[in-house]
Design a protein around this motif. Structure first.
Motif, PDB file in Angstrom:
ATOM      1  N   TRP A  93       0.780  -1.317   0.031  1.00 28.48           N
ATOM      2  CA  TRP A  93      -0.180   0.121  -0.235  1.00 28.48           C
ATOM      3  C   TRP A  93       0.859   1.176  -0.081  1.00 28.48           C
ATOM      4  O   TRP A  93       0.452   2.488  -0.423  1.00 28.48           O
ATOM      5  N   SER A  94       1.862   1.301   0.810  1.00 26.99           N
ATOM      6  CA  SER A  94       2.419   2.476   1.465  1.00 26.99           C
ATOM      7  C   SER A  94       2.866   3.669   0.955  1.00 26.99           C
ATOM      8  O   SER A  94       2.353   4.713   1.284  1.00 26.99           O
ATOM      9  N   HIS A  95       3.967   3.657   0.103  1.00 25.38           N
ATOM     10  CA  HIS A  95       4.846   4.543  -0.253  1.00 25.38           C
ATOM     11  C   HIS A  95       4.051   5.792  -1.356  1.00 25.38           C
ATOM     12  O   HIS A  95       3.515   5.206  -2.320  1.00 25.38           O
ATOM     13  N   PHE A 102      -1.767   3.190  -2.646  1.00 21.57           N
ATOM     14  CA  PHE A 102      -2.460   4.398  -2.064  1.00 21.57           C
ATOM     15  C   PHE A 102      -1.539   5.548  -2.607  1.00 21.57           C
ATOM     16  O   PHE A 102      -1.947   6.639  -2.050  1.00 21.57           O
ATOM     17  N   ASN A 103      -0.747   5.483  -3.532  1.00 21.65           N
ATOM     18  CA  ASN A 103      -0.156   6.594  -4.139  1.00 21.65           C
ATOM     19  C   ASN A 103      -1.287   7.038  -5.278  1.00 21.65           C
ATOM     20  O   ASN A 103      -0.924   6.907  -6.523  1.00 21.65           O
ATOM     21  N   ALA A 104      -2.509   7.377  -4.857  1.00 22.23           N
ATOM     22  CA  ALA A 104      -3.640   7.709  -5.987  1.00 22.23           C
ATOM     23  C   ALA A 104      -3.734   9.273  -5.754  1.00 22.23           C
ATOM     24  O   ALA A 104      -4.301   9.770  -5.071  1.00 22.23           O
ATOM     25  N   ARG A 105      -2.864   9.965  -6.778  1.00 19.40           N
ATOM     26  CA  ARG A 105      -2.936  11.419  -6.714  1.00 19.40           C
ATOM     27  C   ARG A 105      -4.013  12.059  -7.478  1.00 19.40           C
ATOM     28  O   ARG A 105      -4.416  11.870  -8.664  1.00 19.40           O
ATOM     29  N   SER A 106      -4.659  13.061  -6.430  1.00 15.92           N
ATOM     30  CA  SER A 106      -5.897  13.640  -7.240  1.00 15.92           C
ATOM     31  C   SER A 106      -6.380  14.685  -6.332  1.00 15.92           C
ATOM     32  O   SER A 106      -5.527  14.886  -5.115  1.00 15.92           O
ATOM     33  N   ILE A 107      -6.883  15.820  -6.831  1.00 15.99           N
ATOM     34  CA  ILE A 107      -7.191  16.924  -5.992  1.00 15.99           C
ATOM     35  C   ILE A 107      -8.818  16.973  -6.659  1.00 15.99           C
ATOM     36  O   ILE A 107      -8.994  17.263  -7.559  1.00 15.99           O
TER      37      ILE A 107
END
Length: 449
Positions: A93-95, A102-107
């Motif tokens: 998951w982590s880095h 979980f490196n699901a980059r969004s805004i």
């Protein structure tokens, strides 16, 4: 009660993804089906925590009377001391700097949240807002219903009086997307590290008008770069993102688990805007997500690269520093806009629920292990306390953190930079409050300089 970790932040909240939020999933603990919750005594902190951010050994932990351990889920039990509060990093998951789950980059931006143009770092709170959005626009030209009991409270309503007008512009913040990694693998860069991205908008039609098809909205993405003139002076230059895929008027699909519908994409070349037309919106006035795709790879057919680092490190010369959003209303039908979002390809799949089963399975496996008789007998008093979901995360990871906590029940933690701490606590809603071992970035009371 205030809580301290060694550079660890704790996160939770409601998330809004597609038309519907993910439902909290029940788990089995000691034979009972239950919903996890940080208010449960098993997950509450009752004393000061001392521990390490990274792996440690039982001997030194015992000698220093540590009572918290940050570990991977596959650590041997003899690596930590008795009566340890376990903060567990699931192995896949982590880095936040590579191709991890979980490196699901969004805004995500709320089109009804008006940001103070003269002081954009100020936290804006709408009375009655239980979703707790904090990212919005400095310019909004539409109808906002401030009655919390109204079905339109979380929407921006646009009618024919706004025809041929800009209705959304200058979102805040714009400068937090970055590569932030030297990874050379092309697939990882494309899917996780902002080399390819989507702009997505969730909206619906209002009313039952009939007639020929026509364009309703034009979407443009202004961007800025730091360039240098022939005289060696740094200057800001602006242009518009060019798209390589735009929404289809004819093809749509359904997100799994009844999570909404979306438009498929078709190829295009060099287009610096795209239109949403009347035929793209469902006739039954239900919500739909419409996206367009663009690449940030520095060549003649696409766009410049995104900058190397997120704030507080600042811009990189000759690379895109900020990404804006400009929406112009063209048509006659009334519409309701629910949200607008930048997202990587991985984040789009993540926020549409495609990894929910993997997350649920991993959480259940960890619960089984650390609640087993074998573990509790070998480690008296030790217990699972939190899941550490993102390490070296950024503001562009907050949306994924919100999503996770809705799904698993508010028992997550993360390590992220100390910028916009008031926004973070409202948006992510951590049960444990971080009150500062080091200051790493922007604060609400004083912008980073």
């Amino acid at each position: 009660m205030k809580k301290i970790y060694i550079l660890i932040l704790v996160i939770f909240s409601l998330a809004k993804s597609q038309d519907k939020v993910p439902l909290q999933h029940p788990f089995t603990v000691n034979g009972d089906t239950t919903y996890l919750n940080a208010s449960d005594p098993n997950f509450q902190q009752k004393h000061f925590l001392k521990g390490w951010h990274w792996d440690s050994k039982k001997k030194i932990n015992t000698a220093l009377r540590m009572n918290q351990v940050d570990i991977y889920d596959w650590n041997n039990e003899d690596q930590f001391q008795d009566s340890a509060m376990l903060v567990i990093k699931p192995w896949n998951w982590s880095h936040g700097n590579d191709g991890k789950l979980f490196n699901a980059r969004s805004i995500q931006y709320a089109p009804y949240l008006l940001i103070n143009s003269t002081n954009p770092d100020e936290l804006v709170i709408r009375n009655g807002d239980t979703i707790k959005e904090v990212f919005g626009f400095k310019y909004i030209n539409g109808n906002i219903d401030n009655n919390p009991n109204s079905p339109n409270f979380y929407k921006l309503i646009i009618d024919s009086s706004k025809k041929n007008s800009i209705i959304l512009d200058n979102p805040w913040p714009q400068d937090f997307f970055s590569k932030s990694s030297d990874i050379s693998d092309t697939a990882t860069k494309n899917n996780y590290l902002c080399r390819q991205m989507y702009i997505s908008i969730n909206l619906s039609k209002i009313g039952n008008s009939i007639g020929n098809d026509f364009d309703l909205l034009r979407i443009e993405l202004p961007y800025s770069i730091i360039d240098t003139t022939q005289l060696g002076v740094d200057t800001v230059k602006y242009d518009f993102i060019q798209f390589d895929k735009i929404p289809s008027s004819n093809l749509y699909d359904t997100i799994q688990n009844n999570r909404g519908i979306y438009r498929n994409l078709i190829d295009t070349v060099g287009l610096r805007y795209f239109h949403i037309n009347r035929n793209m919106l469902p006739s039954n006035n239900s919500n739909i997500t419409i996206s367009a795709h663009f690449q940030l790879i520095r060549d003649d057919e696409h766009n410049l690269e995104i900058k190397d680092f997120s704030p507080p490190k600042g811009p990189s010369k000759f690379k895109i520093d900020s990404l804006g959003i400009r929406v112009t209303y063209l048509g006659r039908d009334s519409i309701a806009i629910n949200w607008v979002r930048f997202e990587t390809p991985h984040a789009q799949k993540f926020l549409r629920g495609y990894y929910d089963n993997i997350i649920i399975e991993d959480i259940q496996n960890v619960l089984n292990r650390y609640n087993s008789n074998q573990f509790t007998q070998a480690n008296p008093g030790s217990k699972l306390f939190r899941f550490n979901t993102i390490i070296e995360g950024f503001l562009m990871n907050w949306q994924a953190e919100r999503y996770l906590n809705k799904l698993i029940g508010n028992i997550g933690t993360s390590e992220v930079g100390n910028y916009y701490t008031k926004h973070y606590e409202r948006y992510v809603n951590p049960p444990d409050r971080w009150f500062g071992l080091v200051g790493l970035g922007r604060d609400n009371s004083q912008p980073y300089t």
